[in-house]
Write an enzyme that holds these catalytic residues in place. Structure first.
Site, PDB file in Angstrom:
ATOM      1  N   GLU A  46       2.076   5.892   7.076  1.00  0.00           N
ATOM      2  CA  GLU A  46       1.790   7.636   5.886  1.00  0.00           C
ATOM      3  C   GLU A  46       1.244   8.675   6.720  1.00  0.00           C
ATOM      4  O   GLU A  46       2.227   9.556   6.888  1.00  0.00           O
ATOM      5  CB  GLU A  46       1.219   7.574   5.058  1.00  0.00           C
ATOM      6  CG  GLU A  46       0.701   6.203   4.421  1.00  0.00           C
ATOM      7  CD  GLU A  46       0.308   3.859   4.562  1.00  0.00           C
ATOM      8  OE1 GLU A  46      -0.281   4.310   3.333  1.00  0.00           O
ATOM      9  OE2 GLU A  46       0.197   4.782   5.526  1.00  0.00           O
ATOM     10  N   GLY A 283       2.034 -30.509  22.655  1.00  0.00           N
ATOM     11  CA  GLY A 283       3.362 -32.099  22.528  1.00  0.00           C
ATOM     12  C   GLY A 283       3.593 -32.657  21.662  1.00  0.00           C
ATOM     13  O   GLY A 283       2.778 -32.725  20.505  1.00  0.00           O
TER      14      GLY A 283
END
Length: 341
Positions: A46, A283
């Site tokens: 704004e 993993g």
């Protein structure tokens, strides 16, 4: 409002933990100002929007409509409240994409504007803005980070060989895309074996933008500090069962226990550390544990059909997944999924 959406995306990777926000000021169907939140700690959308109005158009501000993608803030944070700025400029009408779930705002900005006799409309293109700020909304509504799973696999669904040599699956173009993904998230997480065997840097050196916080699970603190993730180029958090340190440092120890579900402990820790999103890169066991606990939001799976190995570590098995899209980058097929609740 769609222009607000376009503007908001320009802050991607730079405004977290704040949301992506765009703002447009319109007078009689002519845009006289626009802006977006560019960087955390700096001016909100704004403010930038009103600052962009040319001198010859400033007299039109009290006769214009402000479109903003997220409810204007009402509290003092890094910057003053945007609601005060709107009221000060006597803007008569504000159209808002979605309400802000942050507890210091959450409807209070709307109420303050209405009490100042400003006409307010809410929930315009709400779904689009919630998708844009899915990390922000997940964090404040579900009290956990937005979780993305990622792995690469061969054409026969293996993510590593049986030896200790790193298996390179993705091509150089996909590697750059992965580094872009890293730049968009607050943190990146791997398990002990991935850190030890692959010795990854876990940075986004092939793509501009902020580097995510690196995180590794090392319950017994067995990883040598000579690994690349401990090079102090970026902060590294070690989840372990041995020690906890509150002090700020490049290597931060966060203690968890072995007798409680590890995934939930890590997720709770990320929430406490105010980390809004995490990319889990491996993993296989770590990825599967997140899948089994249904603790994920999106998955990105890269498959190289040109590579097949006889024996190797099987890729995780994704379940409760809805396929969103797919793209091909030369040898690599990239599939995007979200969890089907």
């Amino acid at each position: 409002m769609r222009r607000c959406l376009q503007l908001a995306t320009l802050g991607s990777g730079y405004v977290a933990p704040n949301p992506l926000v765009g703002a447009v000021l319109v007078n009689e169907d002519r845009i006289i100002g626009e802006g977006y939140h560019k960087k955390y700690g700096e001016a909100h959308a704004e403010v930038n929007c009103l600052a962009s109005v040319k001198d010859q158009d400033k007299h039109l501000i009290p006769q214009s409509t402000l479109y903003v993608s997220l409810e204007p803030c009402v509290h003092h944070g890094k910057t003053p409240p945007c609601t005060d700025l709107i009221i000060k400029n006597k803007i008569p009408k504000v159209i808002i994409g979605s309400r802000d779930p942050f507890k210091l705002v959450d409807g209070k900005g709307i109420q303050k504007l209405q009490k100042s006799d400003i006409e307010v409309s809410v929930n315009v293109l709400e779904n689009e803005y919630r998708e844009l700020n899915k990390r922000f909304f997940t964090f404040y509504e579900q009290h956990r980070p937005f979780i993305i799973l990622k792995w690469a696999q061969t054409g026969n669904h293996k993510i590593a060989g049986n030896d200790n040599n790193r298996l390179y699956i993705t091509n150089e173009y996909t590697n750059r895309l992965v580094h872009r993904w890293r730049s968009e998230e607050a943190a990146i997480l791997v398990g002990t074996n991935t850190a030890m065997l692959d010795n990854p840097e876990l940075t986004n050196r092939f793509w501009p933008g902020p580097t995510p916080r690196r995180m590794v699970i090392d319950m017994k603190l067995q990883l040598p500090l000579s690994l690349k993730i401990f090079d102090r180029k970026s902060r590294t958090i070690i989840f372990n069962a041995k020690k906890h340190e509150e002090k700020e440092s490049d290597i931060f120890y966060y203690q968890v226990t072995e007798d409680v579900n590890l995934v939930h402990q890590v997720v709770n820790a990320l929430y406490n550390l105010k980390i809004q999103s995490v990319l889990v890169e491996g993993g296989a066991r770590l990825l599967q544990s997140f899948i089994d606990e249904e603790m994920w939001d999106e998955a990105r799976i890269i498959t190289n059909e040109e590579i097949r190995i006889r024996d190797g570590l099987p890729a995780p098995e994704l379940n409760l997944a809805h396929r969103l899209s797919s793209q091909q980058l030369f040898s690599d097929r990239i599939e995007f999924f979200k969890q089907q609740k």
